[in-house]
Design a protein around this motif. Structure first.
Motif, mmCIF file in Angstrom:
data_model
loop_
_atom_site.group_PDB
_atom_site.id
_atom_site.type_symbol
_atom_site.label_atom_id
_atom_site.label_comp_id
_atom_site.label_asym_id
_atom_site.label_seq_id
_atom_site.Cartn_x
_atom_site.Cartn_y
_atom_site.Cartn_z
ATOM 1 N N GLU A 85 8.023 -2.610 6.546
ATOM 2 C CA GLU A 85 8.061 -3.086 5.172
ATOM 3 C C GLU A 85 6.664 -3.368 4.658
ATOM 4 N N VAL A 86 6.462 -3.082 3.393
ATOM 5 C CA VAL A 86 5.226 -3.512 2.743
ATOM 6 C C VAL A 86 5.381 -4.996 2.427
ATOM 7 N N VAL A 87 4.478 -5.808 2.957
ATOM 8 C CA VAL A 87 4.605 -7.256 2.746
ATOM 9 C C VAL A 87 3.514 -7.813 1.842
ATOM 10 N N ALA A 88 2.482 -7.008 1.591
ATOM 11 C CA ALA A 88 1.434 -7.478 0.672
ATOM 12 C C ALA A 88 0.662 -6.290 0.136
ATOM 13 N N MET A 89 0.076 -6.462 -1.044
ATOM 14 C CA MET A 89 -0.776 -5.434 -1.633
ATOM 15 C C MET A 89 -1.903 -6.136 -2.373
ATOM 16 N N SER A 90 -3.131 -5.631 -2.183
ATOM 17 C CA SER A 90 -4.246 -6.172 -2.957
ATOM 18 C C SER A 90 -5.112 -5.008 -3.422
ATOM 19 N N GLY A 91 -6.112 -5.309 -4.228
ATOM 20 C CA GLY A 91 -6.978 -4.260 -4.745
ATOM 21 C C GLY A 91 -6.439 -3.672 -6.035
ATOM 22 N N THR A 92 -7.103 -2.608 -6.488
ATOM 23 C CA THR A 92 -6.689 -1.968 -7.734
ATOM 24 C C THR A 92 -6.578 -0.460 -7.511
ATOM 25 N N VAL A 135 -2.841 -2.136 1.540
ATOM 26 C CA VAL A 135 -1.409 -2.377 1.688
ATOM 27 C C VAL A 135 -1.155 -2.917 3.091
ATOM 28 N N THR A 136 -0.459 -4.067 3.162
ATOM 29 C CA THR A 136 -0.124 -4.639 4.465
ATOM 30 C C THR A 136 1.304 -4.269 4.823
ATOM 31 N N ILE A 137 1.457 -3.692 6.005
ATOM 32 C CA ILE A 137 2.761 -3.204 6.452
ATOM 33 C C ILE A 137 3.165 -3.970 7.701
ATOM 34 N N SER A 138 4.396 -4.470 7.669
ATOM 35 C CA SER A 138 4.923 -5.171 8.838
ATOM 36 C C SER A 138 5.929 -4.267 9.543
ATOM 37 N N SER A 139 5.682 -4.007 10.831
ATOM 38 C CA SER A 139 6.609 -3.180 11.627
ATOM 39 C C SER A 139 6.973 -3.970 12.870
ATOM 40 N N ASN A 140 8.231 -4.306 13.013
ATOM 41 C CA ASN A 140 8.668 -5.059 14.188
ATOM 42 C C ASN A 140 7.794 -6.285 14.450
ATOM 43 N N GLY A 141 7.488 -6.991 13.419
ATOM 44 C CA GLY A 141 6.752 -8.237 13.609
ATOM 45 C C GLY A 141 5.242 -8.101 13.622
ATOM 46 N N SER A 142 4.733 -6.892 13.929
ATOM 47 C CA SER A 142 3.271 -6.760 13.932
ATOM 48 C C SER A 142 2.802 -6.169 12.608
ATOM 49 N N GLU A 143 1.666 -6.639 12.144
ATOM 50 C CA GLU A 143 1.177 -6.207 10.842
ATOM 51 C C GLU A 143 -0.026 -5.292 10.962
ATOM 52 N N GLU A 144 -0.113 -4.320 10.069
ATOM 53 C CA GLU A 144 -1.325 -3.508 9.968
ATOM 54 C C GLU A 144 -1.649 -3.361 8.488
ATOM 55 N N THR A 145 -2.916 -3.111 8.191
ATOM 56 C CA THR A 145 -3.263 -2.838 6.804
ATOM 57 C C THR A 145 -3.755 -1.401 6.708
ATOM 58 N N VAL A 146 -3.368 -0.749 5.615
ATOM 59 C CA VAL A 146 -3.855 0.609 5.361
ATOM 60 C C VAL A 146 -4.432 0.642 3.948
ATOM 61 N N ASP A 147 -5.395 1.540 3.750
ATOM 62 C CA ASP A 147 -5.914 1.716 2.398
ATOM 63 C C ASP A 147 -5.081 2.789 1.705
ATOM 64 N N ALA A 148 -4.982 2.672 0.403
ATOM 65 C CA ALA A 148 -4.207 3.638 -0.381
ATOM 66 C C ALA A 148 -4.848 3.788 -1.748
ATOM 67 N N GLY A 149 -4.901 5.021 -2.229
ATOM 68 C CA GLY A 149 -5.407 5.243 -3.573
ATOM 69 C C GLY A 149 -4.341 5.024 -4.625
ATOM 70 N N ALA A 150 -3.129 5.376 -4.268
ATOM 71 C CA ALA A 150 -2.005 5.231 -5.200
ATOM 72 C C ALA A 150 -0.749 4.896 -4.425
ATOM 73 N N ILE A 151 0.226 4.369 -5.137
ATOM 74 C CA ILE A 151 1.483 3.935 -4.521
ATOM 75 C C ILE A 151 2.645 4.503 -5.329
ATOM 76 N N VAL A 152 3.647 5.017 -4.630
ATOM 77 C CA VAL A 152 4.874 5.446 -5.306
ATOM 78 C C VAL A 152 6.019 4.567 -4.803
ATOM 79 N N LEU A 153 6.663 3.886 -5.740
ATOM 80 C CA LEU A 153 7.769 2.998 -5.391
ATOM 81 C C LEU A 153 9.082 3.771 -5.513
#
Lengths: 352, 352
Positions: free
Chosen positions: B80-87, B93-111
């Motif tokens: 799940e995406v649990v947080a987003m910052s930046g413009t 984008v912070t992603i939570s998978s099975n309790g562990s979190e990672e952050t990835v950079d993204a230029g754009a987001i599609v919901l």
């Protein structure tokens, strides 16, 4: 291999497809038969668009700018595609402009030639469109509403009673159009609101089989039409329009009340349905793509896809594939423009 | 500036957006909450899809392959995406998978987080969904139809009489859902055909306000349902479902005949409408994008656009924006995926 995308048709679908392909970096050539871009909303002087109720002229102006402001997008108006040869990635397209012909290479083609309105003189003569000046179509009504001069055509005076008749040329096996034209309920309801705003003393009736106000049309148009604008919806079938003492009479059955009706009207508006435009039929022939029994272009059906045709490199969008509202058109056109680009970028080897 | 596109949701909309962006050359990361891709059609065991009547499993399998076969498309399930910052252009984008979190950079987001079905226990208790085992929803019916075991749940036997009740949780001011959910008429009609095919002796009734079989649904589903499959359409309002002598009774009014009705049924199928999924509501919050009063995501309205949100670089598609059929979803998703790519290619300076 050419990286140019030829978009046939410069209405809402063609403009959106061209803008998308152009933004993605592809050179685009829009070929438009009319002397101007903007398609039916401009050619037929639409008032407000359904839904959103914003000015058609203003929104179409923005669409035209979005496409033509891009350096990569070229436009040929008063021009027609008269021949196509080659295969995906390497098409040769012959364009006729004012009698002179030129050929251009194209990697992919997007067909965006849209619809035409059903001609209510053809097999629905009982409505008297060619007989009575006060029987008009929804596109005739648009023109008056845009000028804010909604009058009874024969007298030039504001009408007291206005009727919309739904499903003229749609849902009708007799004339061969079994499909529903999708947008007429929404457009008629929008126009009914506009009539009530421009002629506040007029009573407005909509005679319908099913009100197909799907999605947000229900809450954004249908409810306000009834509650705020006092439009009268009558579930019923109109079988005939007559003239009597200088006024129109509509005859039919009120199916909710289960009784025959005969009601006087000043103006009768026929909600004529969508048929493929002559351009859609003709271009399908030239491009060698299949059409369904109604003459609309077929897309591939073995995957979930709304824009890919059976001819590699040829995409289609908007109402060239069947009845479509503006949201449908904008979405499918964006997708078609992008699929054309993706097709070329991957060496014309992209699956549908 | 990142060239990655994060697609939130791995249903039909997310898969199409991801496939489009991937084909256009962008690296894509699909983040899906469930353990599998395919969205509602897979999670809810859809039988045949509306329209087209092809196997949901097969078509969704093709959609999954079209996205995941691309090297550039990565997938995180149970995430799940649990947080987003930046413009726009530079999101984190912070992603939570099975309790562990990672952050990835993204230029754009599609919901692409879709819808959920209206819960018929909530404010439509008169239908007895939580009271009677033989009152089911259209998604319950899909599961049985997929297994070709459409039975009366309480007895395990084939039903003699089946009723569909339309507009449960839609077109209803009482519960706050004034909109029409768009697809329920089509899905119910498709299911009615499937019931008739699986249980040829069953009589099948659809109780409706307006049959919203727009476009080709009219000729491809509605007419065959009546003419070939003998489905009985009754314009009427069902006010109550009761149990009597071990059978269900539906009470209401036949509005065409103008009389009250009380009819026995073995199975009652509630055509529950669409509401925004919890994921749609939650992600709108996290991404800072506006929702309408129903909780669906809003797109910009000053242009003709179906996928652009007010947050630069964030696009939306499918039923996260409101009731949508599969054609709507595929078209808007293709467009959203492509607009995200166009946004990044032009240095995040593309107008809406």
């Amino acid at each position: 291999m050419s990286d140019r995308i030829v978009v046939i048709g410069g209405g809402p679908a063609g403009l959106e497809a061209a803008a998308m392909a152009g933004r993605l970096g592809a050179p685009v050539l829009i070929v438009e038969k009319r002397s101007h871009l903007g398609g039916a909303p401009i050619a037929e002087s639409y008032a407000a668009l359904t839904h959103g109720l914003q000015s058609a002229e203003e929104l179409m102006g923005k669409m035209m700018a979005a496409a033509t402001d891009l350096d990569r997008v070229e436009v040929r108006t008063e021009s027609e595609v008269v021949a196509m040869s080659g295969t995906g990635g390497n098409f040769t397209v012959t364009i006729s402009s004012n009698g002179s012909e030129e050929t251009v290479d194209a990697g992919a083609i997007v067909l965006a030639t849209g619809f035409q309105h059903f001609d209510p003189g053809r097999e629905t003569q009982q409505y008297g469109y060619y007989e009575f000046p006060d029987v008009i179509t929804i596109q005739d009504a648009e023109g008056m509403l845009k000028e804010e001069t909604f009058v009874t055509p024969s007298t030039g005076k504001p009408p007291e009673r206005v009727a919309f008749i739904q499903c003229v040329g749609s849902r009708d096996r007799q004339i061969g159009n079994e499909y529903c034209s999708k947008v007429c309920c929404g457009i008629s309801s929008k126009q009914a609101i506009e009539v009530r705003q421009q002629v506040p003393d007029a009573r407005v009736f909509i005679f319908y089989i099913d009100m197909r106000m799907y999605g947000y049309w229900e809450n954004e148009i249908y409810w306000p039409a009834q509650e705020q604008h006092r439009v009268n919806y009558v579930k019923g079938i109109v079988t005939e329009v007559l003239a009597k003492n200088g006024r129109l009479i509509i005859r039919g059955e009120d199916t909710t009340m289960g009784r025959p009706m005969e009601v006087p009207m000043d103006v009768v508006v026929l909600a004529v349905g969508m048929e493929p435009s002559p351009g859609t039929r003709h271009m399908a022939d030239i491009l060698g793509i299949a059409t369904n029994k109604y003459g609309f272009v077929e897309t591939v059906h073995d995957v979930l896809d709304t824009v890919t045709t059976a001819v590699a490199g040829v995409y289609v969008c908007g109402s060239a594939t069947g009845p479509a509202d503006l949201d449908d058109t904008i979405s499918s056109a964006g997708s078609a423009g992008a699929k054309a680009v993706a097709y070329l970028r991957s060496g014309a080897e992209v699956p549908a």
